[in-house]
Design a protein around this motif. Structure first.
Motif, PDB file in Angstrom:
ATOM      1  N   ARG A  64     127.954  57.149 -33.785  1.00 58.16           N
ATOM      2  CA  ARG A  64     127.489  58.306 -34.557  1.00 58.16           C
ATOM      3  C   ARG A  64     126.479  57.827 -35.588  1.00 58.16           C
ATOM      4  O   ARG A  64     126.676  56.818 -36.269  1.00 58.16           O
ATOM      5  CB  ARG A  64     128.668  58.992 -35.238  1.00 58.16           C
ATOM      6  CG  ARG A  64     129.733  59.490 -34.261  1.00 58.16           C
ATOM      7  CD  ARG A  64     130.731  60.405 -34.956  1.00 58.16           C
ATOM      8  NE  ARG A  64     131.916  60.635 -34.120  1.00 58.16           N
ATOM      9  CZ  ARG A  64     131.966  61.469 -33.102  1.00 58.16           C
ATOM     10  NH1 ARG A  64     130.883  62.167 -32.787  1.00 58.16           N
ATOM     11  NH2 ARG A  64     133.074  61.622 -32.394  1.00 58.16           N
ATOM     12  N   TRP A  65     125.402  58.579 -35.699  1.00 55.06           N
ATOM     13  CA  TRP A  65     124.319  58.221 -36.608  1.00 55.06           C
ATOM     14  C   TRP A  65     123.735  59.507 -37.150  1.00 55.06           C
ATOM     15  O   TRP A  65     124.120  60.611 -36.748  1.00 55.06           O
ATOM     16  CB  TRP A  65     123.273  57.394 -35.838  1.00 55.06           C
ATOM     17  CG  TRP A  65     122.201  56.781 -36.674  1.00 55.06           C
ATOM     18  CD1 TRP A  65     122.351  55.960 -37.752  1.00 55.06           C
ATOM     19  CD2 TRP A  65     120.784  56.922 -36.464  1.00 55.06           C
ATOM     20  NE1 TRP A  65     121.126  55.581 -38.238  1.00 55.06           N
ATOM     21  CE2 TRP A  65     120.155  56.152 -37.465  1.00 55.06           C
ATOM     22  CE3 TRP A  65     120.010  57.613 -35.539  1.00 55.06           C
ATOM     23  CZ2 TRP A  65     118.754  56.064 -37.569  1.00 55.06           C
ATOM     24  CZ3 TRP A  65     118.625  57.538 -35.625  1.00 55.06           C
ATOM     25  CH2 TRP A  65     118.010  56.763 -36.632  1.00 55.06           C
ATOM     26  N   GLY A  66     122.833  59.400 -38.094  1.00 51.99           N
ATOM     27  CA  GLY A  66     122.240  60.596 -38.678  1.00 51.99           C
ATOM     28  C   GLY A  66     123.166  61.226 -39.708  1.00 51.99           C
ATOM     29  O   GLY A  66     124.223  60.695 -40.062  1.00 51.99           O
ATOM     30  N   ASN A  67     122.787  62.394 -40.174  1.00 57.68           N
ATOM     31  CA  ASN A  67     123.552  63.119 -41.196  1.00 57.68           C
ATOM     32  C   ASN A  67     124.678  63.887 -40.514  1.00 57.68           C
ATOM     33  O   ASN A  67     124.474  64.981 -39.990  1.00 57.68           O
ATOM     34  CB  ASN A  67     122.626  64.067 -41.956  1.00 57.68           C
ATOM     35  CG  ASN A  67     123.357  64.835 -43.043  1.00 57.68           C
ATOM     36  OD1 ASN A  67     124.560  64.635 -43.266  1.00 57.68           O
ATOM     37  ND2 ASN A  67     122.645  65.723 -43.720  1.00 57.68           N
ATOM     38  N   GLN A  68     125.874  63.302 -40.537  1.00 58.89           N
ATOM     39  CA  GLN A  68     127.019  63.916 -39.866  1.00 58.89           C
ATOM     40  C   GLN A  68     127.538  65.145 -40.620  1.00 58.89           C
ATOM     41  O   GLN A  68     128.339  65.911 -40.067  1.00 58.89           O
ATOM     42  CB  GLN A  68     128.144  62.888 -39.709  1.00 58.89           C
ATOM     43  CG  GLN A  68     127.782  61.708 -38.826  1.00 58.89           C
ATOM     44  CD  GLN A  68     127.477  62.111 -37.395  1.00 58.89           C
ATOM     45  OE1 GLN A  68     128.194  62.904 -36.797  1.00 58.89           O
ATOM     46  NE2 GLN A  68     126.389  61.573 -36.835  1.00 58.89           N
ATOM     47  N   PRO A  71     124.772  70.941 -41.079  1.00 59.85           N
ATOM     48  CA  PRO A  71     125.255  72.072 -40.283  1.00 59.85           C
ATOM     49  C   PRO A  71     124.523  72.208 -38.943  1.00 59.85           C
ATOM     50  O   PRO A  71     124.907  73.019 -38.104  1.00 59.85           O
ATOM     51  CB  PRO A  71     124.981  73.276 -41.180  1.00 59.85           C
ATOM     52  CG  PRO A  71     123.816  72.858 -42.024  1.00 59.85           C
ATOM     53  CD  PRO A  71     123.993  71.384 -42.262  1.00 59.85           C
ATOM     54  N   ARG A  72     123.483  71.427 -38.756  1.00 65.79           N
ATOM     55  CA  ARG A  72     122.717  71.518 -37.510  1.00 65.79           C
ATOM     56  C   ARG A  72     123.524  70.973 -36.331  1.00 65.79           C
ATOM     57  O   ARG A  72     124.359  70.077 -36.508  1.00 65.79           O
ATOM     58  CB  ARG A  72     121.402  70.746 -37.632  1.00 65.79           C
ATOM     59  CG  ARG A  72     120.475  71.257 -38.716  1.00 65.79           C
ATOM     60  CD  ARG A  72     119.212  70.430 -38.752  1.00 65.79           C
ATOM     61  NE  ARG A  72     118.468  70.541 -37.500  1.00 65.79           N
ATOM     62  CZ  ARG A  72     117.490  69.694 -37.142  1.00 65.79           C
ATOM     63  NH1 ARG A  72     117.163  68.695 -37.941  1.00 65.79           N
ATOM     64  NH2 ARG A  72     116.861  69.864 -36.001  1.00 65.79           N
ATOM     65  N   PRO A  73     123.294  71.471 -35.135  1.00 63.00           N
ATOM     66  CA  PRO A  73     123.990  70.944 -33.970  1.00 63.00           C
ATOM     67  C   PRO A  73     123.587  69.506 -33.670  1.00 63.00           C
ATOM     68  O   PRO A  73     122.490  69.075 -34.053  1.00 63.00           O
ATOM     69  CB  PRO A  73     123.570  71.890 -32.841  1.00 63.00           C
ATOM     70  CG  PRO A  73     122.297  72.501 -33.302  1.00 63.00           C
ATOM     71  CD  PRO A  73     122.394  72.595 -34.794  1.00 63.00           C
ATOM     72  N   ARG A 136     120.157  65.298 -39.115  1.00 62.51           N
ATOM     73  CA  ARG A 136     120.970  66.038 -38.166  1.00 62.51           C
ATOM     74  C   ARG A 136     121.925  65.044 -37.528  1.00 62.51           C
ATOM     75  O   ARG A 136     121.645  63.839 -37.474  1.00 62.51           O
ATOM     76  CB  ARG A 136     120.110  66.770 -37.131  1.00 62.51           C
ATOM     77  CG  ARG A 136     119.880  66.103 -35.819  1.00 62.51           C
ATOM     78  CD  ARG A 136     119.020  66.893 -34.848  1.00 62.51           C
ATOM     79  NE  ARG A 136     119.787  67.765 -33.974  1.00 62.51           N
ATOM     80  CZ  ARG A 136     119.246  68.474 -32.984  1.00 62.51           C
ATOM     81  NH1 ARG A 136     117.944  68.415 -32.747  1.00 62.51           N
ATOM     82  NH2 ARG A 136     119.989  69.249 -32.225  1.00 62.51           N
ATOM     83  N   PRO A 137     123.051  65.489 -37.030  1.00 59.59           N
ATOM     84  CA  PRO A 137     123.973  64.560 -36.384  1.00 59.59           C
ATOM     85  C   PRO A 137     123.367  64.021 -35.080  1.00 59.59           C
ATOM     86  O   PRO A 137     122.854  64.784 -34.258  1.00 59.59           O
ATOM     87  CB  PRO A 137     125.210  65.415 -36.094  1.00 59.59           C
ATOM     88  CG  PRO A 137     125.072  66.625 -36.948  1.00 59.59           C
ATOM     89  CD  PRO A 137     123.600  66.852 -37.104  1.00 59.59           C
TER      90      PRO A 137
END
Length: 429
Positions: A64-68, A71-73, A136-137
């Motif tokens: 997992r990376w990015g902004n978990q 609210p974006r999918p 985004r996640p």
């Protein structure tokens, strides 16, 4: 030159040197060593990952990376770690030495698809070091077994570890974003769909007997007639939305009209892949019969690689049965669905803008890919998937011949171009 451009070649060479040949029966070395290399590369910049094995040695990596907390999918970015086997005697260099020859990295997987694995790792590592985390996640997935249909890789992950993919609605993977030339202009092709898989077994029965005697019920003869019918059959041209858009782009770039086949001839040798998106296809690939020179066998078997267009999957086997006629039984032994997605929306815009930012005079169009990818697994979870491995290629390179080909290779400057474009893409996606 960015950090990603500096290290992408070494990452690609390291991955090629790890033999992950997939023979389709788990007899190969597996992906475990490559998975550990990927996990270590991510850990070095502070990204935790998990290695999951469907069987001993058949390993996939997830991180997992990015902004978990966004609210974006979620967006799945995926590459596979396995490669098809290589016959070293056919190559001009050791296929697993990753030699650099004339500014190309040469080796099995250089195009399919350790090039994108390296681009992805290089960009993620650079952004992680700089604190430039996508808003985004993101789920990074490096899979096992794609070259054998993904049953021990992506499909297994979807069946056994679905929780990893919760909240993910889109995916980006291989076989798209590469350039070609049409009408003297550079055109990047983005994969917006792929044909289905219908691997077929053809079985002919006959009367066994002595090879010296007359035999009008010879299973091999029956099978041979069926294979000739398949080889000579002309499937009708039935382009779907992606290929219709591509044909319109070819008309625009060339200023010419013509039949779909005539228009796609402007792609030169690349028509072997791109032209396959116009029609269903069937190719005989294996045949098995007999056990002694002077014995007529009672059965003969052949295998056909069938690839139906979207919308044709349900009727494809019966259509092949009609082609071969009575006396030879057609049955599927591995099937997977065709896919096609609209060439529109934020993700398509992000791919297009990122390419044009770094190649402003170029053009972009979708195409339907002849083969299959792990996108077929993500489709089970409702994801929209596109192929986007950005590579700016020499106009005279017969790129599509390098997929599973001898002396598979990728230009160094194409790898570096890919890091720049993909970094831009992550800002926009």
């Amino acid at each position: 030159m960015t950090a990603a451009e500096n290290e992408v070649v070494d990452l690609c060479r390291d991955l090629i040197r790890i033999d992950t040949s997939n023979f389709g029966d788990s007899s190969g070395p597996g992906e475990r060593v490559a998975a550990e290399y990927v996990a270590a590369s991510l850990a070095e910049v502070g990204i935790e990952s998990t290695i999951l094995e469907s069987e001993t040695g058949r390993a996939s990596v997830l991180a997992r990376w990015g902004n978990q907390d966004s609210p974006r999918p979620g967006l799945v970015i995926h590459g596979h770690l396995d490669v098809v086997p290589a016959q070293a005697a056919d190559w001009s260099v050791d296929p697993f030495a990753a030699e650099i020859v004339d500014d190309y990295v040469v080796g099995r997987g250089a195009v399919d698809m350790k090039d994108f694995d390296a681009i992805l790792l290089a960009v993620v590592r650079e952004r992680q070091r700089a604190g430039r985390i996508p808003d985004r996640p993101i789920l990074l997935v490096f899979t096992a077994d794609e070259e054998a249909g993904g049953q021990l890789g992506a499909h297994w992950l979807v069946a056994e570890h679905r929780e990893w993919f919760e909240g993910c609605t889109e995916a980006i993977g291989e076989v798209g974003g590469f350039s070609t030339e049409v009408g003297g202009k550079r055109l990047y092709l983005l994969e917006s769909g792929e044909k289905g898989i219908a691997w077929l077994r053809l079985t002919a029965s006959g009367t066994a007997g002595h090879g010296s005697m007359r035999n009008h019920d010879n299973a091999i003869t029956h099978l041979a007639r069926a294979l000739v019918r398949i080889g000579e059959h002309e499937w009708p041209v039935e382009p779907g939305p992606s290929m219709l858009l591509l044909l319109e782009k070819v008309r625009e770039l060339t200023g010419l009209e013509g039949t779909p086949d005539e228009l796609l001839e402007h792609f030169g040798p690349a028509v072997r892949m791109i032209g396959s998106g116009l029609r269903n296809s069937t190719n005989a690939t294996m045949a098995q019969a007999g056990y002694k020179h002077n014995v007529v066998p009672g059965e003969a078997v052949a295998y056909v690689d069938g690839r139906p267009l979207p919308g044709h999957h349900e009727t494809f086997v019966s259509r092949v049965q009609d082609i071969v006629g009575d006396g030879v039984r057609v049955e599927p032994y591995h099937e997977d669905i065709p896919l096609e997605y609209g060439f529109e929306g934020d993700l398509v815009d992000a791919m297009t803008v990122s390419l044009l930012k770094h190649d402003p005079e170029a053009h972009v169009a979708p195409f339907l890919m002849s083969g299959g990818t792990d996108a077929k697994a993500w489709h089970k979870l409702g994801m929209t998937s596109y192929g986007f491995t950005p590579l700016r290629l020499p106009g005279d390179l017969d790129f599509t011949a390098l997929f599973h080909g001898v002396d598979e290779r990728v230009p160094i400057d194409a790898l570096q171009f890919g890091t720049r474009v993909f970094d831009e893409f992550l800002d926009l996606a």
